[in-house]
Design an enzyme around this catalytic site. Structure first.
Site, short mmCIF file in Angstrom:
data_model
loop_
_atom_site.label_atom_id
_atom_site.label_comp_id
_atom_site.label_asym_id
_atom_site.label_seq_id
_atom_site.Cartn_x
_atom_site.Cartn_y
_atom_site.Cartn_z
N GLU A 108 -0.54 -9.29 -0.69
CA GLU A 108 -1.96 -9.59 -0.40
C GLU A 108 -2.81 -9.63 -1.66
OE1 GLU A 108 -1.75 -6.43 2.64
OE2 GLU A 108 -2.88 -7.80 3.92
N GLU B 157 4.65 -4.98 7.18
CA GLU B 157 3.89 -3.90 7.84
C GLU B 157 4.32 -3.68 9.28
OE1 GLU B 157 2.59 -6.33 5.98
OE2 GLU B 157 1.02 -5.58 4.65
N GLY C 68 0.62 -4.99 0.89
CA GLY C 68 -0.57 -5.09 0.03
C GLY C 68 -0.27 -5.76 -1.30
N ALA D 214 0.86 -1.18 0.00
CA ALA D 214 0.00 0.00 0.00
C ALA D 214 0.90 1.23 0.00
CB ALA D 214 -0.89 -0.02 1.24
N1 CAA Z 1 4.64 3.22 -0.59
C1 CAA Z 1 5.05 4.40 -1.13
N2 CAA Z 1 6.23 4.54 -1.78
C2 CAA Z 1 7.02 3.46 -1.88
C3 CAA Z 1 6.66 2.21 -1.35
C4 CAA Z 1 5.39 2.10 -0.67
N3 CAA Z 1 4.93 0.95 -0.17
N4 CAA Z 1 7.65 1.32 -1.60
C5 CAA Z 1 8.59 2.00 -2.28
N5 CAA Z 1 8.22 3.29 -2.44
C6 CAA Z 1 8.96 4.36 -3.11
C7 CAA Z 1 10.13 4.87 -2.27
O1 CAA Z 1 9.69 5.81 -1.30
C8 CAA Z 1 11.01 5.48 -3.32
O2 CAA Z 1 10.49 6.72 -3.68
P1 CAA Z 1 11.49 8.03 -3.79
O3 CAA Z 1 12.39 7.68 -4.96
O4 CAA Z 1 10.56 9.16 -4.06
O5 CAA Z 1 12.24 8.10 -2.51
C9 CAA Z 1 10.80 4.54 -4.53
O6 CAA Z 1 9.57 3.85 -4.28
C10 CAA Z 1 11.89 3.49 -4.65
O7 CAA Z 1 11.99 2.81 -3.41
P2 CAA Z 1 13.39 2.60 -2.64
O8 CAA Z 1 14.33 3.73 -2.91
O9 CAA Z 1 13.09 2.31 -1.21
O10 CAA Z 1 13.92 1.27 -3.42
P3 CAA Z 1 14.89 0.14 -2.88
O11 CAA Z 1 15.20 -0.70 -4.05
O12 CAA Z 1 16.01 0.74 -2.08
O13 CAA Z 1 14.00 -0.72 -1.81
C11 CAA Z 1 12.01 -1.88 -1.07
C12 CAA Z 1 12.91 -1.46 -2.26
C13 CAA Z 1 12.78 -2.86 -0.17
C14 CAA Z 1 10.78 -2.55 -1.65
C15 CAA Z 1 11.63 -0.60 -0.26
O14 CAA Z 1 11.15 0.39 -1.15
C16 CAA Z 1 10.59 -0.84 0.78
O15 CAA Z 1 10.90 -1.40 1.84
N6 CAA Z 1 9.32 -0.42 0.51
C17 CAA Z 1 8.24 -0.48 1.46
C18 CAA Z 1 7.72 -1.90 1.61
C19 CAA Z 1 6.61 -1.94 2.65
O16 CAA Z 1 6.82 -1.63 3.82
N7 CAA Z 1 5.41 -2.33 2.24
C20 CAA Z 1 4.26 -2.41 3.10
C21 CAA Z 1 3.42 -1.17 2.94
S1 CAA Z 1 2.10 -1.08 4.14
C22 CAA Z 1 0.91 -2.11 3.52
O17 CAA Z 1 1.01 -2.67 2.45
C23 CAA Z 1 -0.30 -2.23 4.41
C24 CAA Z 1 -1.30 -3.26 3.98
O18 CAA Z 1 -1.28 -4.40 4.36
C25 CAA Z 1 -2.34 -2.85 3.10
#
Ligand code: CAA
Length: 258
Positions: free
Chosen positions: A112, A132, A109, A65
């Site tokens: 999911e 999460e 998500g 998400a």
């Molecule tokens: N939401 C919003 N933006 C996101 C995102 C997310 N879930 N995942 C990645 N991005 C964005 C980053 O902020 C970044 O944007 P900027 O260039 O503007 O800074 C861009 O995508 C690239 O990401 P990274 O620089 O972090 O890329 P990376 O290769 O270094 O890492 C990753 C990749 C390990 C997937 C890392 O991006 C990450 O950990 N992302 C978040 C994963 C996460 O926590 N997901 C769960 C979300 S909560 C959820 O999903 C709730 C639910 O159950 C519904």
């Protein structure tokens, strides 16, 4: 309807929805999920489409998400609007076969919505996870329930409580994905399987999907009864007669989806 955040194509009975927010690793913002829901509504009504593929980019199926969109949400914002139910629910409720073709990150998500699809074919670079907990929330689109059913309690607890990622090999070994293929073969493999499904009788694939899904909702005896009734009902279709006749006459069946 025009689509900005997904690519939406149809070919030979198969539709493909490609999540397309590469700069955000396909994070599931409301606008993109609204487009997915709209595309699925169109496909549900389109009798020429018999199977759907949901996919992302090589680097990310979807990284979860959209955290930037969610960060400022209050309880009432997400309770009253309930965007997860409104948009992700469209995948859950979709009645035709839908395959997730997953490469790269399928996190939160993203994992999911892949699990809402009927089965997952993964590229060898796929990484699944429910991170999460590291954001001080937990899965909110069914992850605690679907992951537990797919891989069992111990591994689901491990994933949800540590937030660690599972690679494609572990995901296949654990039953989360049906098979793993090299990244450069993913799209061709999934398209081939989707076309195979699309060549079957549509009402029969829909009833089969509904019946397998009933295994998660009912007792064994109720599930078996449900299966038996739908199996019997298939003998009212022209396609059942055609399928069995074609086998006996050693020819390909010509299904009319009736
Ligand atoms: N939401 C919003 N933006 C996101 C995102 C997310 N879930 N995942 C990645 N991005 C964005 C980053 O902020 C970044 O944007 P900027 O260039 O503007 O800074 C861009 O995508 C690239 O990401 P990274 O620089 O972090 O890329 P990376 O290769 O270094 O890492 C990753 C990749 C390990 C997937 C890392 O991006 C990450 O950990 N992302 C978040 C994963 C996460 O926590 N997901 C769960 C979300 S909560 C959820 O999903 C709730 C639910 O159950 C519904």
């Amino acid at each position: 309807m025009t689509y900005d955040m997904i690519e939406f194509t149809k070919d030979d009975g198969v539709a493909k929805i490609r999540l397309n927010r590469p700069k955000a690793l396909n994070a599931l913002c409301n606008d993109m999920m609204r487009e997915v829901a709209q595309a699925l509504a169109e496909l549900e009504a389109d009798s020429s489409i018999h199977c759907v593929i949901l996919t992302g980019s090589d680097k990310a199926f979807a990284a979860g998400a959209d955290i930037k969109e969610m960060q400022e949400n209050t309880y009432l914002d997400i309770y009253q609007d309930d965007p997860f139910e409104k948009y992700a629910g469209s995948i859950e409720r979709f009645r035709k076969p839908i395959i997730a073709a997953v490469s790269g990150y399928a996190l939160g998500g993203g994992c999911e919505i892949a699990m809402m699809c009927d089965f997952i074919i993964a590229a060898d670079n796929a990484k699944f996870g429910q991170p999460e907990i590291t954001l001080a929330v937990m899965p909110g689109i069914g992850g605690t329930q679907r992951l537990t059913r797919a891989v069992g309690k111990s591994k689901a607890m491990d994933m949800c409580l540590t937030g660690r990622m599972m690679d494609a090999e572990e995901a296949e070994r654990s039953g989360l994905v049906s098979r793993v293929v090299p990244l450069d073969e993913l799209q061709d493999t999934v398209e081939k399987e989707a076309r195979k499904i699309a060549s079957m009788s549509l009402p029969i694939t829909m009833m089969t999907k509904e019946t397998v899904n009933a295994a998660f909702e009912t007792t064994l005896q109720q599930g078996i009864k449900f299966e038996r009734r739908l199996f019997q009902s298939m003998f009212t279709t022209e396609d059942q007669t055609e399928g069995m006749t074609a086998f006996i006459e050693k020819r390909k069946p010509h299904f009319k989806n009736k």
